[in-house]
Motif scaffolding. Structure first.
Motif, mmCIF file in Angstrom:
data_model
loop_
_atom_site.group_PDB
_atom_site.id
_atom_site.type_symbol
_atom_site.label_atom_id
_atom_site.label_comp_id
_atom_site.label_asym_id
_atom_site.label_seq_id
_atom_site.Cartn_x
_atom_site.Cartn_y
_atom_site.Cartn_z
ATOM 1 N N ALA A 162 0.837 -1.100 -0.062
ATOM 2 C CA ALA A 162 0.279 0.268 0.364
ATOM 3 C C ALA A 162 0.798 1.008 0.030
ATOM 4 N N GLY A 163 1.628 0.889 0.564
ATOM 5 C CA GLY A 163 2.992 2.203 0.566
ATOM 6 C C GLY A 163 3.502 2.351 -0.403
ATOM 7 N N LEU A 164 4.031 1.084 -0.967
ATOM 8 C CA LEU A 164 4.320 1.436 -2.535
ATOM 9 C C LEU A 164 3.850 1.977 -3.457
ATOM 10 N N GLY A 165 2.179 1.842 -3.802
ATOM 11 C CA GLY A 165 1.562 1.750 -4.268
ATOM 12 C C GLY A 165 0.639 3.902 -3.963
ATOM 13 N N LEU A 166 0.586 4.080 -2.960
ATOM 14 C CA LEU A 166 0.809 5.538 -2.876
ATOM 15 C C LEU A 166 2.361 6.876 -3.193
ATOM 16 N N TYR A 167 3.031 5.928 -2.446
ATOM 17 C CA TYR A 167 3.864 6.696 -3.506
ATOM 18 C C TYR A 167 4.220 6.644 -4.847
ATOM 19 N N MET A 168 3.719 5.422 -5.557
ATOM 20 C CA MET A 168 3.820 5.789 -7.017
ATOM 21 C C MET A 168 2.696 7.233 -7.184
ATOM 22 N N ILE A 169 1.426 6.690 -6.649
ATOM 23 C CA ILE A 169 0.658 7.799 -7.640
ATOM 24 C C ILE A 169 0.736 8.953 -7.287
ATOM 25 N N SER A 170 1.173 9.201 -6.148
ATOM 26 C CA SER A 170 2.566 10.768 -5.418
ATOM 27 C C SER A 170 3.344 11.567 -6.251
ATOM 28 N N THR A 171 3.558 10.185 -7.137
ATOM 29 C CA THR A 171 4.411 10.860 -7.680
ATOM 30 C C THR A 171 4.236 10.431 -9.547
ATOM 31 N N GLY A 172 3.064 10.749 -10.060
ATOM 32 C CA GLY A 172 2.865 10.686 -10.944
ATOM 33 C C GLY A 172 2.449 11.786 -11.866
ATOM 34 N N GLY A 173 2.755 12.354 -11.226
ATOM 35 C CA GLY A 173 2.336 13.516 -11.844
ATOM 36 C C GLY A 173 0.974 13.829 -12.207
ATOM 37 N N ASP A 174 0.096 14.133 -13.482
ATOM 38 C CA ASP A 174 -1.132 14.436 -14.107
ATOM 39 C C ASP A 174 -2.169 13.310 -13.451
ATOM 40 N N ILE A 175 -2.632 12.791 -12.508
ATOM 41 C CA ILE A 175 -3.698 11.818 -12.316
ATOM 42 C C ILE A 175 -5.368 12.277 -12.202
ATOM 43 N N ASP A 176 -5.707 11.606 -13.401
ATOM 44 C CA ASP A 176 -7.648 11.608 -13.566
ATOM 45 C C ASP A 176 -7.735 10.699 -12.915
ATOM 46 N N MET A 177 -8.774 10.713 -10.937
ATOM 47 C CA MET A 177 -8.924 8.998 -10.980
ATOM 48 C C MET A 177 -11.048 9.211 -11.253
ATOM 49 N N GLY A 178 -11.203 10.735 -12.267
ATOM 50 C CA GLY A 178 -12.635 10.612 -11.891
ATOM 51 C C GLY A 178 -13.036 10.157 -13.506
ATOM 52 N N GLY A 179 -12.522 8.628 -13.997
ATOM 53 C CA GLY A 179 -13.458 7.917 -14.782
ATOM 54 C C GLY A 179 -13.345 8.397 -16.269
ATOM 55 N N GLU A 180 -13.800 7.656 -16.849
ATOM 56 C CA GLU A 180 -14.218 8.382 -18.325
ATOM 57 C C GLU A 180 -15.030 9.686 -18.568
ATOM 58 N N LYS A 181 -14.457 9.809 -19.845
ATOM 59 C CA LYS A 181 -15.002 11.013 -19.459
ATOM 60 C C LYS A 181 -15.349 11.887 -20.958
ATOM 61 N N HIS A 182 -16.460 12.452 -21.808
ATOM 62 C CA HIS A 182 -16.982 12.466 -22.556
ATOM 63 C C HIS A 182 -18.018 13.708 -22.339
ATOM 64 N N GLY A 183 -18.047 13.963 -24.525
ATOM 65 C CA GLY A 183 -17.938 15.236 -24.332
ATOM 66 C C GLY A 183 -17.464 16.176 -24.094
#
Length: 57
Positions: free
Chosen positions: A12-33
């Motif tokens: 879990a710590g490794l996953g949180l570290y990778m997500i926090s250093t990943g830059g602009d990550i959008d966790m909003g799902g699919e985008k339309h329009g």
């Protein structure tokens, strides 16, 4: 049992570290329009290959 808890905490710590250093990550799902981001189309490769083919003759 404690090994399972330690392994989960490390994973879990490794996953949180990778997500926090990943830059602009959008966790909003699919985008339309209007929300969808589109990149520009790549330049056509056929026009770049045509002069090279005619010079080879």
């Amino acid at each position: 049992m404690w090994k399972l808890a330690v392994g989960f905490a490390l994973f879990a710590g490794l996953g949180l570290y990778m997500i926090s250093t990943g830059g602009d990550i959008d966790m909003g799902g699919e985008k339309h329009g209007a929300d969808a981001m589109h990149s520009e189309a790549p330049a056509p490769a056929a026009s770049a290959a045509a002069p090279a083919a005619s010079e080879a003759k």
